[in-house]
Design a protein around this motif. Structure first.
Motif, PDB file in Angstrom:
ATOM      1  N   PRO A 195      16.581  30.683 -30.689  1.00 21.66           N
ATOM      2  CA  PRO A 195      16.992  31.839 -29.881  1.00 21.66           C
ATOM      3  C   PRO A 195      18.404  31.660 -29.318  1.00 21.66           C
ATOM      4  N   ASP A 196      18.914  32.719 -28.712  1.00 22.38           N
ATOM      5  CA  ASP A 196      20.205  32.625 -28.025  1.00 22.38           C
ATOM      6  C   ASP A 196      20.002  32.164 -26.585  1.00 22.38           C
ATOM      7  N   VAL A 197      18.965  32.672 -25.959  1.00 19.34           N
ATOM      8  CA  VAL A 197      18.647  32.340 -24.567  1.00 19.34           C
ATOM      9  C   VAL A 197      17.136  32.206 -24.444  1.00 19.34           C
ATOM     10  N   ALA A 198      16.669  31.931 -23.238  1.00 17.77           N
ATOM     11  CA  ALA A 198      15.234  31.744 -23.037  1.00 17.77           C
ATOM     12  C   ALA A 198      14.805  32.321 -21.696  1.00 17.77           C
ATOM     13  N   TYR A 199      13.483  32.389 -21.516  1.00 20.71           N
ATOM     14  CA  TYR A 199      12.895  32.881 -20.268  1.00 20.71           C
ATOM     15  C   TYR A 199      11.457  32.371 -20.209  1.00 20.71           C
ATOM     16  N   ASN A 200      10.879  32.395 -19.029  1.00 20.15           N
ATOM     17  CA  ASN A 200       9.496  31.959 -18.876  1.00 20.15           C
ATOM     18  C   ASN A 200       8.586  32.708 -19.850  1.00 20.15           C
ATOM     19  N   GLY A 201       7.896  31.950 -20.708  1.00 15.26           N
ATOM     20  CA  GLY A 201       6.974  32.571 -21.651  1.00 15.26           C
ATOM     21  C   GLY A 201       5.560  32.034 -21.548  1.00 15.26           C
ATOM     22  N   ASP A 202       5.356  31.085 -20.648  1.00 16.85           N
ATOM     23  CA  ASP A 202       4.069  30.411 -20.570  1.00 16.85           C
ATOM     24  C   ASP A 202       3.024  31.291 -19.899  1.00 16.85           C
ATOM     25  N   GLU A 203       1.842  31.417 -20.544  1.00 14.96           N
ATOM     26  CA  GLU A 203       0.752  32.155 -19.914  1.00 14.96           C
ATOM     27  C   GLU A 203       0.333  31.511 -18.596  1.00 14.96           C
ATOM     28  N   TYR A 204       0.518  30.194 -18.495  1.00 17.15           N
ATOM     29  CA  TYR A 204       0.254  29.497 -17.238  1.00 17.15           C
ATOM     30  C   TYR A 204       1.446  29.772 -16.317  1.00 17.15           C
ATOM     31  N   GLY A 205       1.293  30.782 -15.445  1.00 19.00           N
ATOM     32  CA  GLY A 205       2.416  31.213 -14.620  1.00 19.00           C
ATOM     33  C   GLY A 205       3.100  32.424 -15.217  1.00 19.00           C
ATOM     34  N   GLY A 206       2.342  33.258 -15.929  1.00 20.30           N
ATOM     35  CA  GLY A 206       2.898  34.426 -16.596  1.00 20.30           C
ATOM     36  C   GLY A 206       3.051  35.627 -15.687  1.00 20.30           C
ATOM     37  N   VAL A 207       3.176  36.799 -16.302  1.00 19.71           N
ATOM     38  CA  VAL A 207       3.406  38.052 -15.588  1.00 19.71           C
ATOM     39  C   VAL A 207       2.077  38.710 -15.267  1.00 19.71           C
ATOM     40  N   LEU A 208       1.857  39.025 -13.995  1.00 17.09           N
ATOM     41  CA  LEU A 208       0.636  39.699 -13.558  1.00 17.09           C
ATOM     42  C   LEU A 208       0.793  41.205 -13.758  1.00 17.09           C
ATOM     43  N   ALA A 209      -0.139  41.814 -14.479  1.00 15.24           N
ATOM     44  CA  ALA A 209      -0.045  43.243 -14.764  1.00 15.24           C
ATOM     45  C   ALA A 209      -1.433  43.872 -14.802  1.00 15.24           C
ATOM     46  N   VAL A 210      -1.472  45.165 -14.550  1.00 17.58           N
ATOM     47  CA  VAL A 210      -2.711  45.932 -14.660  1.00 17.58           C
ATOM     48  C   VAL A 210      -2.744  46.595 -16.023  1.00 17.58           C
ATOM     49  N   CYS A 211      -3.845  46.432 -16.732  1.00 17.63           N
ATOM     50  CA  CYS A 211      -3.975  47.019 -18.064  1.00 17.63           C
ATOM     51  C   CYS A 211      -5.396  47.572 -18.229  1.00 17.63           C
ATOM     52  N   SER A 212      -5.505  48.891 -18.396  1.00 16.75           N
ATOM     53  CA  SER A 212      -6.822  49.497 -18.611  1.00 16.75           C
ATOM     54  C   SER A 212      -7.218  49.431 -20.080  1.00 16.75           C
ATOM     55  N   GLU A 213      -6.246  49.560 -20.972  1.00 18.60           N
ATOM     56  CA  GLU A 213      -6.545  49.508 -22.406  1.00 18.60           C
ATOM     57  C   GLU A 213      -7.128  48.151 -22.791  1.00 18.60           C
ATOM     58  N   CYS A 214      -6.728  47.109 -22.042  1.00 18.09           N
ATOM     59  CA  CYS A 214      -7.227  45.767 -22.333  1.00 18.09           C
ATOM     60  C   CYS A 214      -8.650  45.551 -21.834  1.00 18.09           C
ATOM     61  N   ASN A 215      -9.196  46.527 -21.122  1.00 12.15           N
ATOM     62  CA  ASN A 215     -10.498  46.339 -20.473  1.00 12.15           C
ATOM     63  C   ASN A 215     -11.379  47.576 -20.644  1.00 12.15           C
ATOM     64  N   ASP A 216     -11.438  48.104 -21.873  1.00  9.24           N
ATOM     65  CA  ASP A 216     -12.294  49.259 -22.194  1.00  9.24           C
ATOM     66  C   ASP A 216     -12.035  50.461 -21.299  1.00  9.24           C
ATOM     67  N   GLY A 217     -10.768  50.658 -20.941  1.00 12.43           N
ATOM     68  CA  GLY A 217     -10.383  51.833 -20.168  1.00 12.43           C
ATOM     69  C   GLY A 217     -10.428  51.670 -18.673  1.00 12.43           C
ATOM     70  N   ALA A 218     -10.994  50.578 -18.181  1.00  9.79           N
ATOM     71  CA  ALA A 218     -11.070  50.344 -16.734  1.00  9.79           C
ATOM     72  C   ALA A 218      -9.912  49.454 -16.308  1.00  9.79           C
ATOM     73  N   PRO A 219      -9.150  49.872 -15.287  1.00 14.11           N
ATOM     74  CA  PRO A 219      -8.012  49.060 -14.836  1.00 14.11           C
ATOM     75  C   PRO A 219      -8.458  47.664 -14.405  1.00 14.11           C
ATOM     76  N   ALA A 220      -7.712  46.678 -14.835  1.00 19.19           N
ATOM     77  CA  ALA A 220      -8.005  45.295 -14.467  1.00 19.19           C
ATOM     78  C   ALA A 220      -6.722  44.485 -14.514  1.00 19.19           C
ATOM     79  N   PHE A 221      -6.703  43.393 -13.770  1.00 21.54           N
ATOM     80  CA  PHE A 221      -5.532  42.524 -13.745  1.00 21.54           C
ATOM     81  C   PHE A 221      -5.590  41.510 -14.874  1.00 21.54           C
ATOM     82  N   PHE A 222      -4.445  41.316 -15.530  1.00 19.44           N
ATOM     83  CA  PHE A 222      -4.320  40.312 -16.576  1.00 19.44           C
ATOM     84  C   PHE A 222      -3.012  39.564 -16.380  1.00 19.44           C
ATOM     85  N   ILE A 223      -2.961  38.345 -16.884  1.00 17.62           N
ATOM     86  CA  ILE A 223      -1.716  37.577 -16.892  1.00 17.62           C
ATOM     87  C   ILE A 223      -1.195  37.555 -18.324  1.00 17.62           C
ATOM     88  N   PHE A 224       0.019  38.024 -18.504  1.00 17.59           N
ATOM     89  CA  PHE A 224       0.640  38.084 -19.820  1.00 17.59           C
ATOM     90  C   PHE A 224       1.783  37.070 -19.898  1.00 17.59           C
TER      91      PHE A 224
END
Length: 237
Positions: A118-147
């Motif tokens: 790569p040219d540059v880098a950024y945090n990519g580790d799931e351990y300490g990743g980005v906290l987000a709400v995703c309903s599609e990831c949980n059969d349509g019900a909003p839930a928190f996931f770490i990406f």
């Protein structure tokens, strides 16, 4: 990828370049490997479109910070080999077999005649990743996931560039010449964290990757941003 598709893709990036647009692409999450065409195993390979010379490729790191203050302490190449989450678990990187080394990489001493990512880098580790709400990831019900993954790093670099655009009062455009110029200057370690520990040999692939070292390397690129300083430098690019 077929040559015609490569050509069409590159033409789109040429149009973006002419419009002073910045294009980021993730370097991949399988270390220095990609699945072969038959899907039966892995081969040493650099991801596209990150390897296009008109794209800024973003690799992955694992940052260490103070749990109380959040203060930056250190950083290594993202590689979760042997961890419980071990599927797509290493920052991508390597060398193109299509594009020659672009002029902005001449001073980086990449060790190859081909385009390195790569040219540059950024945090990519799931351990300490980005906290987000995703309903599609949980059969349509909003839930928190770490990406995580390098797909988390590219949009965050895009956000940094948007701030640089705002600070400059105009589009800063294609970043790579400016980034490599900064890295070749005494300002390098003021603007970027140079990652020197770790590698992107993801154990699941069985492919030996690359180790981090001082300066640019095909595991972490030029490193991760020290955002406040980098924005100040990019505004004059």
């Amino acid at each position: 990828m077929a040559p015609a598709i490569f050509a069409a893709q590159h033409k789109a990036f040429e149009a973006a370049y002419e419009e002073h647009m910045t294009v980021f692409a993730s370097a991949g999450d399988d270390g220095a490997a990609l699945l072969n065409c038959s899907g039966t195993g892995y081969i040493l390979s650099a991801s596209t479109p990150a390897s296009d010379p008109l794209v800024t490729g973003v690799g992955g790191t694992h940052p260490n910070a103070n749990f109380t203050t959040g203060a930056y302490q250190s950083e290594t190449v993202w590689n979760d080999s042997g961890e419980a989450i071990d599927a797509g678990a290493g920052g991508g990187g390597g060398f193109s077999t299509v594009y020659p080394r672009p002029s902005y990489q001449f001073a980086a001493h990449t060790g190859s005649k081909f385009r390195g990512v790569p040219d540059v880098a950024y945090n990519g580790d799931e351990y300490g990743g980005v906290l987000a709400v995703c309903s599609e990831c949980n059969d349509g019900a909003p839930a928190f996931f770490i990406f995580g993954g390098t797909s988390a790093g590219s949009p965050q670099w895009s956000g940094i560039t948007a701030l640089a655009d705002q600070a400059a009062g105009h589009r800063v455009g294609f970043l790579n010449p400016s980034l490599y110029a900064i890295a070749a200057s005494p300002l390098y370690h003021l603007a970027l964290h140079d990652i020197t520990v770790g590698n992107n040999s993801w154990d699941v692939s069985g492919v030996t990757g690359y180790s981090a070292r001082r300066g640019w390397d095909p595991a972490s690129g030029l490193g991760s941003p020290i955002t406040a300083v980098l924005i100040k430098l990019l505004r004059f690019s």
